[in-house]
Design a protein around this motif. Structure first.
Motif: not given
Length: 64
Positions: A42-59
């Motif tokens: 529900a927060q994907y559309a409002e969560t802004v990625l910023q320099d230095g973020d580390s994101v893991e996407i699990v399928n």
């Protein structure tokens, strides 16, 4: 730059939803972790990625 699944990408300033729209991920079958914390769908559309973020996407894959 944002590190997504170990790859540095120039996507800072985009939301998670905007980034996912440029990929082949099925948003219903993934989980996204940003800086060690799970991001609710529900927060994907409002969560802004910023320099230095580390994101893991699990399928998630079905099967038996």
């Amino acid at each position: 730059m944002v590190k997504i699944n170990g790859t540095e990408l120039n996507v800072s300033g985009k939301t998670i939803a905007e980034y996912l729209a440029t990929t082949d991920y099925n948003a219903m079958r993934i989980a996204v972790e940003r800086n060690g914390e799970i991001v609710p769908k529900a927060q994907y559309a409002e969560t802004v990625l910023q320099d230095g973020d580390s994101v893991e996407i699990v399928n998630f894959v079905g099967g038996g």
